[in-house]
Scaffold this motif. Structure first.
Motif, PDB file in Angstrom:
ATOM      1  N   GLY A  83       0.786  -1.221   0.000  1.00 38.24           N
ATOM      2  CA  GLY A  83       0.000   0.000   0.000  1.00 38.24           C
ATOM      3  C   GLY A  83       0.825   1.281   0.000  1.00 38.24           C
ATOM      4  O   GLY A  83       2.037   1.270   0.214  1.00 38.24           O
ATOM      5  N   LYS A  84       0.127   2.371  -0.220  1.00 34.42           N
ATOM      6  CA  LYS A  84       0.754   3.691  -0.365  1.00 34.42           C
ATOM      7  C   LYS A  84       1.466   4.136   0.910  1.00 34.42           C
ATOM      8  O   LYS A  84       2.569   4.693   0.858  1.00 34.42           O
ATOM      9  N   LYS A  85       0.856   3.904   2.054  1.00 36.10           N
ATOM     10  CA  LYS A  85       1.431   4.349   3.330  1.00 36.10           C
ATOM     11  C   LYS A  85       2.797   3.719   3.571  1.00 36.10           C
ATOM     12  O   LYS A  85       3.751   4.412   3.968  1.00 36.10           O
ATOM     13  N   LYS A  86       2.913   2.413   3.352  1.00 39.04           N
ATOM     14  CA  LYS A  86       4.180   1.725   3.589  1.00 39.04           C
ATOM     15  C   LYS A  86       5.243   2.151   2.579  1.00 39.04           C
ATOM     16  O   LYS A  86       6.423   2.210   2.914  1.00 39.04           O
ATOM     17  N   ALA A  87       4.834   2.450   1.349  1.00 44.78           N
ATOM     18  CA  ALA A  87       5.787   2.936   0.357  1.00 44.78           C
ATOM     19  C   ALA A  87       6.333   4.302   0.771  1.00 44.78           C
ATOM     20  O   ALA A  87       7.540   4.565   0.674  1.00 44.78           O
ATOM     21  N   VAL A 106      24.465  14.555  -2.232  1.00 46.21           N
ATOM     22  CA  VAL A 106      23.405  13.936  -1.441  1.00 46.21           C
ATOM     23  C   VAL A 106      22.257  14.919  -1.246  1.00 46.21           C
ATOM     24  O   VAL A 106      21.079  14.565  -1.361  1.00 46.21           O
ATOM     25  N   LEU A 107      22.597  16.184  -0.975  1.00 42.98           N
ATOM     26  CA  LEU A 107      21.562  17.198  -0.807  1.00 42.98           C
ATOM     27  C   LEU A 107      20.753  17.364  -2.086  1.00 42.98           C
ATOM     28  O   LEU A 107      19.513  17.369  -2.054  1.00 42.98           O
ATOM     29  N   ALA A 108      21.463  17.499  -3.214  1.00 41.51           N
ATOM     30  CA  ALA A 108      20.776  17.653  -4.494  1.00 41.51           C
ATOM     31  C   ALA A 108      19.945  16.425  -4.823  1.00 41.51           C
ATOM     32  O   ALA A 108      18.794  16.528  -5.268  1.00 41.51           O
ATOM     33  N   SER A 109      20.536  15.259  -4.597  1.00 44.42           N
ATOM     34  CA  SER A 109      19.827  14.017  -4.900  1.00 44.42           C
ATOM     35  C   SER A 109      18.617  13.845  -4.004  1.00 44.42           C
ATOM     36  O   SER A 109      17.561  13.385  -4.452  1.00 44.42           O
ATOM     37  N   MET A 110      18.752  14.219  -2.719  1.00 44.44           N
ATOM     38  CA  MET A 110      17.632  14.075  -1.792  1.00 44.44           C
ATOM     39  C   MET A 110      16.447  14.927  -2.212  1.00 44.44           C
ATOM     40  O   MET A 110      15.304  14.470  -2.186  1.00 44.44           O
ATOM     41  N   LEU A 111      16.723  16.176  -2.592  1.00 39.62           N
ATOM     42  CA  LEU A 111      15.645  17.068  -2.998  1.00 39.62           C
ATOM     43  C   LEU A 111      14.919  16.522  -4.225  1.00 39.62           C
ATOM     44  O   LEU A 111      13.697  16.491  -4.280  1.00 39.62           O
ATOM     45  N   ALA A 112      15.725  16.082  -5.218  1.00 48.59           N
ATOM     46  CA  ALA A 112      15.132  15.537  -6.434  1.00 48.59           C
ATOM     47  C   ALA A 112      14.447  14.207  -6.167  1.00 48.59           C
ATOM     48  O   ALA A 112      13.342  13.940  -6.653  1.00 48.59           O
ATOM     49  N   TYR A 113      15.100  13.382  -5.387  1.00 46.14           N
ATOM     50  CA  TYR A 113      14.593  12.042  -5.094  1.00 46.14           C
ATOM     51  C   TYR A 113      13.281  12.098  -4.317  1.00 46.14           C
ATOM     52  O   TYR A 113      12.331  11.376  -4.609  1.00 46.14           O
ATOM     53  N   LEU A 114      13.244  12.972  -3.300  1.00 45.47           N
ATOM     54  CA  LEU A 114      12.039  13.096  -2.495  1.00 45.47           C
ATOM     55  C   LEU A 114      10.845  13.481  -3.362  1.00 45.47           C
ATOM     56  O   LEU A 114       9.769  12.870  -3.275  1.00 45.47           O
ATOM     57  N   PHE A 115      11.050  14.464  -4.220  1.00 41.95           N
ATOM     58  CA  PHE A 115       9.996  14.926  -5.110  1.00 41.95           C
ATOM     59  C   PHE A 115       9.577  13.812  -6.065  1.00 41.95           C
ATOM     60  O   PHE A 115       8.384  13.530  -6.248  1.00 41.95           O
ATOM     61  N   ALA A 116      10.573  13.154  -6.679  1.00 37.28           N
ATOM     62  CA  ALA A 116      10.298  12.135  -7.693  1.00 37.28           C
ATOM     63  C   ALA A 116       9.622  10.899  -7.105  1.00 37.28           C
ATOM     64  O   ALA A 116       8.694  10.352  -7.699  1.00 37.28           O
ATOM     65  N   GLN A 117      10.070  10.469  -5.943  1.00 38.20           N
ATOM     66  CA  GLN A 117       9.506   9.257  -5.350  1.00 38.20           C
ATOM     67  C   GLN A 117       8.057   9.456  -4.930  1.00 38.20           C
ATOM     68  O   GLN A 117       7.216   8.574  -5.123  1.00 38.20           O
ATOM     69  N   PHE A 118       7.751  10.599  -4.356  1.00 38.08           N
ATOM     70  CA  PHE A 118       6.368  10.850  -3.956  1.00 38.08           C
ATOM     71  C   PHE A 118       5.471  10.988  -5.184  1.00 38.08           C
ATOM     72  O   PHE A 118       4.302  10.592  -5.155  1.00 38.08           O
ATOM     73  N   ILE A 119       6.017  11.543  -6.272  1.00 37.89           N
ATOM     74  CA  ILE A 119       5.261  11.597  -7.525  1.00 37.89           C
ATOM     75  C   ILE A 119       5.008  10.181  -8.036  1.00 37.89           C
ATOM     76  O   ILE A 119       3.902   9.842  -8.457  1.00 37.89           O
ATOM     77  N   ASP A 120       6.046   9.346  -7.983  1.00 32.71           N
ATOM     78  CA  ASP A 120       5.932   7.960  -8.448  1.00 32.71           C
ATOM     79  C   ASP A 120       4.855   7.204  -7.666  1.00 32.71           C
ATOM     80  O   ASP A 120       3.995   6.538  -8.253  1.00 32.71           O
ATOM     81  N   HIS A 127      -0.608   4.863  -7.485  1.00 33.88           N
ATOM     82  CA  HIS A 127      -1.908   4.557  -6.878  1.00 33.88           C
ATOM     83  C   HIS A 127      -3.044   5.238  -7.623  1.00 33.88           C
ATOM     84  O   HIS A 127      -4.181   4.745  -7.592  1.00 33.88           O
ATOM     85  N   PHE A 128      -2.757   6.336  -8.302  1.00 33.88           N
ATOM     86  CA  PHE A 128      -3.784   6.950  -9.146  1.00 33.88           C
ATOM     87  C   PHE A 128      -4.185   5.995 -10.268  1.00 33.88           C
ATOM     88  O   PHE A 128      -5.370   5.757 -10.512  1.00 33.88           O
ATOM     89  N   TRP A 129      -3.183   5.426 -10.945  1.00 36.55           N
ATOM     90  CA  TRP A 129      -3.461   4.480 -12.032  1.00 36.55           C
ATOM     91  C   TRP A 129      -4.038   3.170 -11.503  1.00 36.55           C
ATOM     92  O   TRP A 129      -4.878   2.545 -12.142  1.00 36.55           O
ATOM     93  N   LYS A 130      -3.603   2.761 -10.302  1.00 34.74           N
ATOM     94  CA  LYS A 130      -4.124   1.531  -9.712  1.00 34.74           C
ATOM     95  C   LYS A 130      -5.605   1.666  -9.407  1.00 34.74           C
ATOM     96  O   LYS A 130      -6.397   0.751  -9.658  1.00 34.74           O
ATOM     97  N   LEU A 151      -7.624   3.892 -10.841  1.00 37.43           N
ATOM     98  CA  LEU A 151      -8.340   4.117 -12.092  1.00 37.43           C
ATOM     99  C   LEU A 151      -8.602   2.817 -12.836  1.00 37.43           C
ATOM    100  O   LEU A 151      -9.661   2.636 -13.450  1.00 37.43           O
ATOM    101  N   THR A 152      -7.628   1.894 -12.787  1.00 34.26           N
ATOM    102  CA  THR A 152      -7.756   0.620 -13.503  1.00 34.26           C
ATOM    103  C   THR A 152      -8.304  -0.503 -12.618  1.00 34.26           C
ATOM    104  O   THR A 152      -8.348  -1.663 -13.047  1.00 34.26           O
ATOM    105  N   LYS A 153      -8.676  -0.146 -11.369  1.00 34.61           N
ATOM    106  CA  LYS A 153      -9.236  -1.113 -10.417  1.00 34.61           C
ATOM    107  C   LYS A 153      -8.304  -2.296 -10.182  1.00 34.61           C
ATOM    108  O   LYS A 153      -8.726  -3.452 -10.131  1.00 34.61           O
ATOM    109  N   GLY A 154      -7.020  -1.981 -10.061  1.00 37.11           N
ATOM    110  CA  GLY A 154      -6.028  -3.004  -9.747  1.00 37.11           C
ATOM    111  C   GLY A 154      -5.536  -3.802 -10.927  1.00 37.11           C
ATOM    112  O   GLY A 154      -4.688  -4.691 -10.769  1.00 37.11           O
ATOM    113  N   LYS A 155      -6.049  -3.518 -12.128  1.00 40.52           N
ATOM    114  CA  LYS A 155      -5.623  -4.257 -13.320  1.00 40.52           C
ATOM    115  C   LYS A 155      -4.521  -3.487 -14.060  1.00 40.52           C
ATOM    116  O   LYS A 155      -4.182  -2.373 -13.695  1.00 40.52           O
TER     117      LYS A 155
END
Length: 243
Positions: free
Chosen positions: A74-78, A126-140, A145-148, A150-154
Protein backbone atom coordinates in the motif's frame (compact mmCIF):
# COMPACT_ATOMS: atom_id res chain seq x y z
CA UNK A 1 -4.12 -14.28 6.61
CA UNK A 2 -2.61 -16.17 9.52
CA UNK A 3 -0.26 -14.61 12.05
CA UNK A 4 2.60 -16.59 10.51
CA UNK A 5 1.81 -15.14 7.08
CA UNK A 6 1.72 -11.60 8.47
CA UNK A 7 5.04 -12.21 10.22
CA UNK A 8 6.62 -13.42 6.97
CA UNK A 9 5.16 -10.46 5.05
CA UNK A 10 6.61 -8.04 7.63
CA UNK A 11 10.02 -9.68 7.33
CA UNK A 12 9.97 -9.41 3.53
CA UNK A 13 8.97 -5.75 3.82
CA UNK A 14 11.99 -5.17 6.06
CA UNK A 15 14.32 -6.78 3.50
CA UNK A 16 12.82 -4.74 0.65
CA UNK A 17 13.29 -1.57 2.69
CA UNK A 18 16.92 -2.53 3.37
CA UNK A 19 17.57 -3.06 -0.36
CA UNK A 20 15.91 0.24 -1.13
CA UNK A 21 17.95 2.24 1.39
CA UNK A 22 21.22 0.55 0.41
CA UNK A 23 20.65 1.26 -3.28
CA UNK A 24 19.82 4.89 -2.56
CA UNK A 25 22.81 5.59 -0.29
CA UNK A 26 25.28 3.78 -2.55
CA UNK A 27 24.07 5.66 -5.63
CA UNK A 28 24.78 8.94 -3.82
CA UNK A 29 28.29 7.84 -2.85
CA UNK A 30 29.50 6.53 -6.24
CA UNK A 31 27.89 9.13 -8.54
CA UNK A 32 31.16 10.90 -9.48
CA UNK A 33 32.34 8.06 -11.71
CA UNK A 34 30.92 8.25 -15.23
CA UNK A 35 31.02 5.53 -17.86
CA UNK A 36 30.01 5.14 -21.47
CA UNK A 37 27.57 2.33 -22.25
CA UNK A 38 27.49 2.05 -26.02
CA UNK A 39 24.88 -0.32 -27.44
CA UNK A 40 24.30 2.47 -29.98
CA UNK A 41 26.92 4.96 -31.12
CA UNK A 42 24.63 7.99 -30.98
CA UNK A 43 25.26 11.54 -29.83
CA UNK A 44 22.55 13.78 -28.37
CA UNK A 45 23.31 17.50 -28.12
CA UNK A 46 26.98 16.74 -28.62
CA UNK A 47 27.15 14.12 -25.87
CA UNK A 48 27.30 10.33 -26.14
CA UNK A 49 23.78 9.02 -25.59
CA UNK A 50 24.65 6.68 -22.76
CA UNK A 51 27.44 8.58 -21.05
CA UNK A 52 26.06 8.28 -17.54
CA UNK A 53 27.01 8.12 -13.88
CA UNK A 54 27.50 4.75 -12.21
CA UNK A 55 25.13 6.13 -9.58
CA UNK A 56 22.31 5.40 -12.03
CA UNK A 57 23.01 1.67 -11.87
CA UNK A 58 21.46 0.98 -8.44
CA UNK A 59 19.07 3.96 -8.51
CA UNK A 60 16.35 2.49 -10.78
CA UNK A 61 16.10 -0.42 -8.35
CA UNK A 62 14.64 2.00 -5.79
CA UNK A 63 11.67 2.72 -8.07
CA UNK A 64 11.11 -0.99 -8.72
CA UNK A 65 11.07 -1.63 -4.97
CA UNK A 66 8.69 1.24 -4.17
CA UNK A 67 6.36 0.06 -6.95
CA UNK A 68 6.43 -3.45 -5.51
CA UNK A 69 5.79 -2.16 -1.99
CA UNK A 70 3.00 0.09 -3.29
CA UNK A 71 1.35 -2.86 -5.00
CA UNK A 72 1.64 -5.30 -2.11
CA UNK A 73 1.74 -3.22 1.06
CA UNK A 74 0.00 0.00 0.00
CA UNK A 75 0.75 3.69 -0.36
CA UNK A 76 1.43 4.35 3.33
CA UNK A 77 4.18 1.73 3.59
CA UNK A 78 5.79 2.94 0.36
CA UNK A 79 5.91 6.49 1.72
CA UNK A 80 7.45 5.23 4.96
CA UNK A 81 10.29 3.61 3.04
CA UNK A 82 10.92 6.84 1.13
CA UNK A 83 11.14 8.81 4.39
CA UNK A 84 13.52 6.20 5.82
CA UNK A 85 15.66 6.61 2.71
CA UNK A 86 15.84 10.37 3.29
CA UNK A 87 16.92 9.78 6.89
CA UNK A 88 19.62 7.33 5.77
CA UNK A 89 20.91 9.82 3.18
CA UNK A 90 21.14 12.62 5.74
CA UNK A 91 22.89 10.29 8.16
CA UNK A 92 25.42 9.25 5.49
CA UNK A 93 26.00 12.93 4.70
CA UNK A 94 26.90 13.53 8.34
CA UNK A 95 29.32 10.60 8.40
CA UNK A 96 31.05 11.88 5.25
CA UNK A 97 31.33 15.39 6.71
CA UNK A 98 32.94 14.06 9.92
CA UNK A 99 35.26 11.74 7.96
CA UNK A 100 36.52 14.68 5.90
CA UNK A 101 37.23 16.69 9.03
CA UNK A 102 39.52 14.20 10.78
CA UNK A 103 43.14 14.12 9.49
CA UNK A 104 44.53 10.97 7.86
CA UNK A 105 47.58 9.28 9.37
CA UNK A 106 50.88 9.15 7.47
CA UNK A 107 50.41 5.43 6.81
CA UNK A 108 46.76 5.64 5.70
CA UNK A 109 46.17 4.04 2.29
CA UNK A 110 43.77 6.91 1.52
CA UNK A 111 45.17 10.37 2.31
CA UNK A 112 43.14 13.54 2.90
CA UNK A 113 43.47 14.82 -0.67
CA UNK A 114 42.32 11.55 -2.21
CA UNK A 115 39.40 11.24 0.19
CA UNK A 116 38.31 14.81 -0.45
CA UNK A 117 38.67 14.35 -4.20
CA UNK A 118 36.44 11.28 -4.17
CA UNK A 119 33.93 12.26 -1.49
CA UNK A 120 34.36 16.03 -1.36
CA UNK A 121 31.29 16.71 -3.44
CA UNK A 122 29.25 13.96 -1.83
CA UNK A 123 27.43 16.22 0.70
CA UNK A 124 26.29 18.54 -2.07
CA UNK A 125 25.40 15.55 -4.23
CA UNK A 126 23.41 13.94 -1.44
CA UNK A 127 21.56 17.20 -0.81
CA UNK A 128 20.78 17.65 -4.49
CA UNK A 129 19.83 14.02 -4.90
CA UNK A 130 17.63 14.08 -1.79
CA UNK A 131 15.64 17.07 -3.00
CA UNK A 132 15.13 15.54 -6.43
CA UNK A 133 14.59 12.04 -5.09
CA UNK A 134 12.04 13.10 -2.50
CA UNK A 135 10.00 14.93 -5.11
CA UNK A 136 10.30 12.14 -7.69
CA UNK A 137 9.51 9.26 -5.35
CA UNK A 138 6.37 10.85 -3.96
CA UNK A 139 5.26 11.60 -7.52
CA UNK A 140 5.93 7.96 -8.45
CA UNK A 141 3.93 6.61 -5.50
CA UNK A 142 1.07 9.06 -6.01
CA UNK A 143 0.79 8.33 -9.75
CA UNK A 144 1.12 4.59 -9.16
CA UNK A 145 -1.91 4.56 -6.88
CA UNK A 146 -3.78 6.95 -9.15
CA UNK A 147 -3.46 4.48 -12.03
CA UNK A 148 -4.12 1.53 -9.71
CA UNK A 149 -7.38 3.08 -8.56
CA UNK A 150 -8.34 4.12 -12.09
CA UNK A 151 -7.76 0.62 -13.50
CA UNK A 152 -9.24 -1.11 -10.42
CA UNK A 153 -6.03 -3.00 -9.75
CA UNK A 154 -5.62 -4.26 -13.32
CA UNK A 155 -2.97 -3.46 -15.97
CA UNK A 156 0.07 -3.60 -13.71
CA UNK A 157 2.38 -2.71 -16.61
CA UNK A 158 0.55 0.59 -17.14
CA UNK A 159 0.90 1.98 -13.63
CA UNK A 160 4.47 0.67 -13.29
CA UNK A 161 5.68 2.36 -16.47
CA UNK A 162 3.61 5.53 -16.46
CA UNK A 163 4.41 6.38 -12.85
CA UNK A 164 8.10 5.60 -13.30
CA UNK A 165 8.42 7.55 -16.57
CA UNK A 166 7.06 10.74 -15.04
CA UNK A 167 9.01 10.46 -11.79
CA UNK A 168 12.29 9.60 -13.52
CA UNK A 169 12.03 12.62 -15.81
CA UNK A 170 11.42 14.85 -12.78
CA UNK A 171 14.30 13.22 -10.89
CA UNK A 172 16.81 13.45 -13.75
CA UNK A 173 16.07 17.07 -14.65
CA UNK A 174 16.09 18.12 -10.99
CA UNK A 175 19.33 16.42 -9.96
CA UNK A 176 21.30 17.41 -13.09
CA UNK A 177 20.12 21.00 -12.69
CA UNK A 178 21.16 21.09 -9.03
CA UNK A 179 24.54 19.42 -9.67
CA UNK A 180 25.23 21.87 -12.49
CA UNK A 181 24.20 24.77 -10.24
CA UNK A 182 26.68 23.55 -7.59
CA UNK A 183 29.33 23.35 -10.38
CA UNK A 184 29.79 19.62 -9.84
CA UNK A 185 28.81 18.98 -13.47
CA UNK A 186 29.71 21.48 -16.23
CA UNK A 187 26.78 23.28 -17.87
CA UNK A 188 27.95 22.33 -21.38
CA UNK A 189 27.03 18.71 -20.57
CA UNK A 190 23.66 19.64 -19.04
CA UNK A 191 21.27 18.80 -21.90
CA UNK A 192 23.19 15.73 -23.02
CA UNK A 193 23.28 14.22 -19.53
CA UNK A 194 19.56 14.86 -19.02
CA UNK A 195 18.74 13.16 -22.33
CA UNK A 196 21.03 10.22 -21.56
CA UNK A 197 19.69 9.83 -18.02
CA UNK A 198 16.02 9.98 -19.03
CA UNK A 199 16.39 7.54 -21.94
CA UNK A 200 18.43 5.13 -19.81
CA UNK A 201 15.86 5.20 -16.98
CA UNK A 202 12.94 4.76 -19.38
CA UNK A 203 14.63 1.70 -20.88
CA UNK A 204 15.26 0.32 -17.39
CA UNK A 205 11.59 0.88 -16.53
CA UNK A 206 10.61 -1.27 -19.52
CA UNK A 207 13.12 -3.94 -18.51
CA UNK A 208 12.04 -4.09 -14.87
CA UNK A 209 8.34 -4.56 -15.71
CA UNK A 210 8.62 -8.39 -16.01
CA UNK A 211 10.44 -8.46 -12.66
CA UNK A 212 7.61 -6.50 -11.03
CA UNK A 213 5.10 -8.95 -12.51
CA UNK A 214 7.14 -11.83 -11.10
CA UNK A 215 7.37 -10.24 -7.63
CA UNK A 216 3.63 -9.50 -7.54
CA UNK A 217 2.78 -12.99 -8.82
CA UNK A 218 4.90 -14.64 -6.11
CA UNK A 219 3.33 -12.50 -3.41
CA UNK A 220 -0.21 -13.18 -4.59
CA UNK A 221 0.44 -16.88 -4.84
CA UNK A 222 2.14 -17.15 -1.43
CA UNK A 223 -0.32 -14.98 0.50
CA UNK A 224 -3.48 -15.68 -1.49
CA UNK A 225 -4.01 -12.06 -2.53
CA UNK A 226 -6.64 -11.02 -5.04
CA UNK A 227 -5.97 -8.44 -7.76
CA UNK A 228 -5.68 -5.04 -6.09
CA UNK A 229 -5.61 -6.53 -2.57
CA UNK A 230 -2.88 -5.30 -0.19
CA UNK A 231 -1.28 -6.67 2.97
CA UNK A 232 -2.10 -4.51 6.00
CA UNK A 233 0.99 -4.61 8.23
CA UNK A 234 -0.47 -2.00 10.59
CA UNK A 235 -3.25 -4.43 11.45
CA UNK A 236 -0.57 -7.05 12.21
CA UNK A 237 1.28 -4.62 14.53
CA UNK A 238 -1.90 -3.73 16.39
CA UNK A 239 -2.68 -7.40 16.96
CA UNK A 240 0.77 -7.92 18.49
CA UNK A 241 0.57 -4.92 20.82
CA UNK A 242 -0.46 -5.62 24.44
CA UNK A 243 -4.05 -4.73 25.29
Amino acid sequence: MTVADKKLAAKIYLYLAALFITSLVVSNLIFQKFFYWYPFNIKVFGENLFEISVGLLPYPLTFLITDAISEIYGKKKANQVVIAGIFASVFSLGIIYISKSVPATSWSHVNDDTFTHVFGNAPLAVLASMLAYLFAQFIDIHLYHFWKKLTKGKHLWLRNNFSTFASQIVDTVSVITLLSFFEIIPWDKYVGLIAAGVIFKVLVAFVDTPFLYLIVYLFRKRFGLKIGEEIDLDDYSENLSPS
